[in-house]
Design a protein around this motif. Structure first.
Motif, PDB file in Angstrom:
ATOM      1  N   ARG A  62       0.812  -1.209   0.000  1.00  0.00           N
ATOM      2  CA  ARG A  62       0.000   0.000   0.000  1.00  0.00           C
ATOM      3  C   ARG A  62       0.853   1.270   0.000  1.00  0.00           C
ATOM      4  O   ARG A  62       0.308   2.384  -0.060  1.00  0.00           O
ATOM      5  CB  ARG A  62      -0.944   0.003   1.200  1.00  0.00           C
ATOM      6  CG  ARG A  62      -1.994  -1.110   1.151  1.00  0.00           C
ATOM      7  CD  ARG A  62      -2.978  -0.972   2.286  1.00  0.00           C
ATOM      8  NE  ARG A  62      -4.035  -1.985   2.225  1.00  0.00           N
ATOM      9  CZ  ARG A  62      -5.030  -2.079   3.089  1.00  0.00           C
ATOM     10  NH1 ARG A  62      -5.117  -1.215   4.106  1.00  0.00           N
ATOM     11  NH2 ARG A  62      -5.939  -3.029   2.961  1.00  0.00           N
ATOM     12  N   ASN A  63       2.144   1.119   0.108  1.00  0.00           N
ATOM     13  CA  ASN A  63       3.030   2.284   0.111  1.00  0.00           C
ATOM     14  C   ASN A  63       3.230   2.786  -1.315  1.00  0.00           C
ATOM     15  O   ASN A  63       3.607   2.020  -2.209  1.00  0.00           O
ATOM     16  CB  ASN A  63       4.389   1.922   0.732  1.00  0.00           C
ATOM     17  CG  ASN A  63       4.267   1.560   2.195  1.00  0.00           C
ATOM     18  OD1 ASN A  63       3.480   2.162   2.920  1.00  0.00           O
ATOM     19  ND2 ASN A  63       5.047   0.582   2.633  1.00  0.00           N
ATOM     20  N   ARG A  64       2.976   4.066  -1.516  1.00  0.00           N
ATOM     21  CA  ARG A  64       3.073   4.631  -2.858  1.00  0.00           C
ATOM     22  C   ARG A  64       3.975   5.858  -2.858  1.00  0.00           C
ATOM     23  O   ARG A  64       3.993   6.627  -1.894  1.00  0.00           O
ATOM     24  CB  ARG A  64       1.688   4.999  -3.388  1.00  0.00           C
ATOM     25  CG  ARG A  64       0.760   3.799  -3.496  1.00  0.00           C
ATOM     26  CD  ARG A  64      -0.489   4.122  -4.275  1.00  0.00           C
ATOM     27  NE  ARG A  64      -1.319   2.940  -4.464  1.00  0.00           N
ATOM     28  CZ  ARG A  64      -2.371   2.896  -5.290  1.00  0.00           C
ATOM     29  NH1 ARG A  64      -2.704   3.956  -5.998  1.00  0.00           N
ATOM     30  NH2 ARG A  64      -3.075   1.783  -5.407  1.00  0.00           N
ATOM     31  N   HIS A  65       4.681   6.026  -3.952  1.00  0.00           N
ATOM     32  CA  HIS A  65       5.560   7.168  -4.148  1.00  0.00           C
ATOM     33  C   HIS A  65       4.792   8.192  -4.984  1.00  0.00           C
ATOM     34  O   HIS A  65       4.791   8.140  -6.198  1.00  0.00           O
ATOM     35  CB  HIS A  65       6.842   6.714  -4.860  1.00  0.00           C
ATOM     36  CG  HIS A  65       7.817   7.815  -5.104  1.00  0.00           C
ATOM     37  ND1 HIS A  65       8.617   8.324  -4.113  1.00  0.00           N
ATOM     38  CD2 HIS A  65       8.132   8.503  -6.225  1.00  0.00           C
ATOM     39  CE1 HIS A  65       9.374   9.280  -4.607  1.00  0.00           C
ATOM     40  NE2 HIS A  65       9.094   9.415  -5.899  1.00  0.00           N
ATOM     41  N   TYR A  66       4.113   9.126  -4.302  1.00  0.00           N
ATOM     42  CA  TYR A  66       3.225  10.055  -5.001  1.00  0.00           C
ATOM     43  C   TYR A  66       4.002  11.153  -5.711  1.00  0.00           C
ATOM     44  O   TYR A  66       5.031  11.634  -5.215  1.00  0.00           O
ATOM     45  CB  TYR A  66       2.233  10.685  -4.019  1.00  0.00           C
ATOM     46  CG  TYR A  66       1.163   9.735  -3.555  1.00  0.00           C
ATOM     47  CD1 TYR A  66       0.089   9.421  -4.382  1.00  0.00           C
ATOM     48  CD2 TYR A  66       1.225   9.145  -2.298  1.00  0.00           C
ATOM     49  CE1 TYR A  66      -0.904   8.541  -3.960  1.00  0.00           C
ATOM     50  CE2 TYR A  66       0.240   8.265  -1.865  1.00  0.00           C
ATOM     51  CZ  TYR A  66      -0.817   7.974  -2.708  1.00  0.00           C
ATOM     52  OH  TYR A  66      -1.789   7.099  -2.282  1.00  0.00           O
ATOM     53  N   MET A  67       3.485  11.546  -6.857  1.00  0.00           N
ATOM     54  CA  MET A  67       4.053  12.650  -7.617  1.00  0.00           C
ATOM     55  C   MET A  67       2.951  13.173  -8.535  1.00  0.00           C
ATOM     56  O   MET A  67       1.865  12.600  -8.612  1.00  0.00           O
ATOM     57  CB  MET A  67       5.257  12.190  -8.427  1.00  0.00           C
ATOM     58  CG  MET A  67       4.988  11.009  -9.318  1.00  0.00           C
ATOM     59  SD  MET A  67       6.504  10.340  -9.995  1.00  0.00           S
ATOM     60  CE  MET A  67       5.846   8.938 -10.908  1.00  0.00           C
ATOM     61  N   PHE A  68       3.281  14.257  -9.240  1.00  0.00           N
ATOM     62  CA  PHE A  68       2.241  14.923 -10.019  1.00  0.00           C
ATOM     63  C   PHE A  68       2.710  15.199 -11.447  1.00  0.00           C
ATOM     64  O   PHE A  68       3.880  15.485 -11.688  1.00  0.00           O
ATOM     65  CB  PHE A  68       1.826  16.229  -9.338  1.00  0.00           C
ATOM     66  CG  PHE A  68       1.183  15.991  -7.999  1.00  0.00           C
ATOM     67  CD1 PHE A  68      -0.187  15.903  -7.886  1.00  0.00           C
ATOM     68  CD2 PHE A  68       1.958  15.796  -6.869  1.00  0.00           C
ATOM     69  CE1 PHE A  68      -0.791  15.634  -6.658  1.00  0.00           C
ATOM     70  CE2 PHE A  68       1.374  15.530  -5.643  1.00  0.00           C
ATOM     71  CZ  PHE A  68      -0.006  15.453  -5.536  1.00  0.00           C
TER      72      PHE A  68
END
Length: 560
Positions: A62-68
């Motif tokens: 469930r760990n995510r490396h968020y970015m945009f």
């Protein structure tokens, strides 16, 4: 008699209605300490030109490396020297060091973190580029032929696209309040008002696309747009009016036969002084009658499919108070990539560069990003982004042509005459690892596939054929694969559906040829089609014309 179940709006419709004209809950979450936005906020965020993503290569449970991802709104893909250099700097400072040219003539920046999202958007607006309306359920970037003036008509179409884009921008002040501290840095031609006279409080049911073409020149894939306009000219080379095409769209779902790609229908002709009213009224029909329960059926193409063109036209006439004139006959469309050196009407030149899959970057093989920056800054060229995700460098003096070629050669960048047709006519979407909709690889897979296919074409003596080859990591069709000669569409993990028989000019849909083909087998599945075409074609018949004439057989029969 049983009661009929009440239809409800989709969750996204409720979010839009409750957003206070694209503010909440986004406005409350911009400055918090979270690395990402809530599910409701990311739906509003799209209208501001930004998608929340995560690097799927780095997922751990469930760990995510968020970015945009940020997308610009650039009518007709037209950028100044300073604008391009500013975006190039922003890509290094805040993004992943690359730019991506989209298939709607805009740029995308990837890899921005939430803490720097506001600063990045401010920097983009300081360059007089907005991201408002680049995504979301409104009219997206207005496309138009990308070439600078060749015969005096191109700039007039681009000026109109610029004006139309400003007219179709959302009126809400939310973008300026949230990202620009209330300052109106980007200035459109219509003053911002708080109400949304065009879009209403719920905006549109789904995204909406507008493209403007010239006769013969379908570099914007006119028939894949919700509204396609063909500019027609008088004897003084001024725009007198437009042919109007409605109801195109590419997206589909493999498992739902009720979803499908569709080419637009010829609606009629309208004079230039009335075309904005026509465009607004068509958008109004979609706003008022488009599907708001099932988003998979919410594009305008489904409304026209269900209603029929005659009913749609009657509704349009009732809103306009006048009828459109008959659609004017046109010469056949073609696709001009505008690659290589081309002369402008003012005597200067422009250089079309093929950007494989639209990715402007430096790598071990070539330093495209560095080369482009050096050329643009040293020679002050304008920059045009094309719908086939290439770049045109404009306003080059005759005496500078060889100097520019030398710079690209220094950095290992190949020019038009050094690339195969298979590479030049190919496109892939970003897909994995950043796109949340991707089922399979696309941008990272197509280069090897195209080169293998290029080997087959050379082996068969077909290297001069202009085969459009387009790949997507899902069936939404961002690279418009359903009008390509050969389309590879993501189906399941590392498997694709093969489509055959469109054309590079974008005037014909292709047909499903074979389903669930593993990536490693794609080229070998296409090879028998190329072999039969080579042996049986007549005269200068194209690959897709041949297969549309004889009919696609079962894959086993073709392979036998």
């Amino acid at each position: 008699m049983g009661s009929r179940r009440k239809r409800t709006k989709s969750k996204i419709e409720v979010i839009k209605e409750n957003s206070d004209n694209l503010r909440g809950p986004l406005a409350d979450e911009v400055g918090n300490d979270e690395s990402h936005f809530s599910k409701d906020a990311i739906q509003v965020l799209k209208f501001h030109g930004t998608y929340q993503q995560d690097d799927r290569d780095l997922r751990e449970g469930r760990n995510r490396h968020y970015m945009f991802m940020i997308r610009g709104r650039i009518p007709a893909g037209k950028m100044t020297t300073d604008q391009y250099l500013a975006i190039d700097d922003i890509a290094d400072e805040y993004a992943d060091g690359t730019l991506r040219v989209t298939t709607r003539q805009a740029f995308q920046l990837h890899g921005i973190i939430k803490d720097e999202l506001k600063t990045t958007l401010q920097e983009i607006n300081n360059s007089l580029i907005t991201t408002l309306g680049a995504c979301g359920d409104i009219v997206r970037n207005v496309m138009a032929t990308p070439a600078p003036d060749i015969d005096g008509r191109q700039s007039k179409v681009q000026d109109f696209a610029d004006d139309l884009s400003d007219i179709l921008l959302p009126a809400s002040k939310a973008y300026h309040e949230i990202w620009l501290n209330g300052d109106k840095v980007y200035s459109g031609k219509e003053e911002v008002k708080e109400k949304e006279p065009l879009y209403g409080h719920s905006y549109l049911p789904r995204k909406f696309k507008v493209g403007i073409a010239l006769p013969k020149d379908n570099s914007v894939d006119l028939y894949t747009q919700d509204i396609g306009l063909v500019a027609l000219f008088d004897d003084e080379n001024e725009i007198r009016g437009f042919n109007v095409v409605v109801g195109g769209g590419m997206g589909m779902n493999h498992r739902k036969e009720s979803t499908f790609p569709r080419l637009g229908d010829h609606l009629g002709y309208v004079s230039k002084d009335k075309v904005v009213d026509v465009v607004k009224s068509i958008i109004g029909i979609q706003r008022d009658h488009g599907e708001r329960v099932n988003r998979k059926q919410a594009r305008m193409k489904y409304l026209i499919h269900d209603w029929g063109l005659e009913k749609f036209e009657k509704e349009l006439i009732s809103r306009l108070g006048f009828e459109l004139e008959p659609y004017e006959e046109l010469p056949d469309f073609d696709l001009d990539l505008y690659l290589g050196w081309n002369q402008q009407s003012d005597g200067n030149w422009f250089l079309g560069l093929s950007i494989e899959n639209g990715r402007i970057q430096d790598n071990q093989e070539f330093q495209l990003k560095t080369a482009l920056r050096e050329v643009v800054s040293k020679f002050g060229t304008g920059v045009r982004l094309t719908a086939n995700h290439n770049v045109l460098l404009t306003n080059v003096a005759e005496e500078d042509k060889e100097k520019i070629e030398a710079i690209f050669d220094k950095y290992g960048v190949l020019l038009d005459d050094e690339l195969s047709n298979a590479i030049k006519y190919s496109m892939a979407c970003p897909a994995l690892p950043t796109c949340g909709l991707a089922i399979t690889e696309s941008e990272r897979a197509l280069p090897d596939i195209v080169r293998d296919l290029d080997g087959v074409l050379n082996e068969l003596g077909l290297e001069d054929e202009k085969l459009s080859i387009r790949m997507t990591g899902c069936p939404n069709g961002c690279t418009r694969p359903y009008v390509a000669d050969i389309g590879f569409v993501g189906r399941s993990l590392d498997k694709y559906t093969i489509f055959i028989g469109g054309d590079a000019a974008g005037t014909r849909l292709n047909s499903k040829y074979k389903d669930l083909v593993e990536r490693k087998d794609l080229v070998e599945e296409v090879r028998p089609l190329l072999e039969q075409y080579k042996s049986d074609r007549s005269n200068s018949e194209s690959f897709s014309d041949y297969w549309n004439r004889v009919g696609l057989e079962e894959p086993e029969a073709v392979s036998a």
